[in-house]
Design a protein around this motif. Sequence first.
Motif: not given
Length: 249
Positions: A177-203
């Motif tokens: 897929y295009g770079p914008k979609t790839l950027a969204r997917v990579l950002r999602l993975q960064r966020a989910l890693a933080l969620v798994r580490a119990s970082v508050p959602f806003a942070e």
Amino acid sequence: MYRERASQVEGVVVWTRTAPEHDDGPVYPVLPDGCMDLLWIGGRLSVAGPDTHAFTPDLSDGGPVADAMGVRFAPGIAPALLGVPAHELRDRRVDLTDLWPGPEGRDTAERVATAADPAAALESAALRRMALAGPPDPLLRAVVGGLDAGRTVASVAETVGLGTRRLHRRSLDAFGYGPKTLARVLRLQRALALVRASVPFAETAVLAGCADQAHLARETRDLTGLTLGAYAALANSETPQPSGSSTTA
């Protein structure tokens, strides 16, 4: 039980998942991560293409859950060794013999099926193809690195010396897929890693590169079909699975 280890080649991970003897629990979705997998599940050798949304295995036939194993390739690596553009496999699971219809596909499946260690045989097959394909394109690695660092598509295109249109075409072939979609997917993975580490959602939203928690919530829902709360509950009860691992929890 899920286990993974790094392969001999950077950007490649070998994983196995052993299904419990009695498993009547829910089927958890496989979430987009930009990767592609070579899979051995239930005697079937297949390829999981890059996903743009959550993939939920179809177990409607009521059959037993099989052990699974695979070789996961970081974004941009697999298409060269498979010999097919990534966009042709987007959101698909395809038998390897459909991609390699000659003796190579059949011989590879037979070697994995008869190996004492199917995961090692799967890795060996992937490494042989990678040796023939040559080293990964450093330009693609730079694109992934720039987008994963939160840089804009225009900035990444300028850094790698491509116009945005050429970058889009290269991205379709390399990432599916295009770079914008790839950027969204990579950002999602960064966020989910933080969620798994119990970082508050806003942070988590700020650290991952989202505008705010509402933005993160929309992206999570769009790409995974889950709310942030549902994903957090899932993360607390189940070890995250690799892309394309069609198994239950």
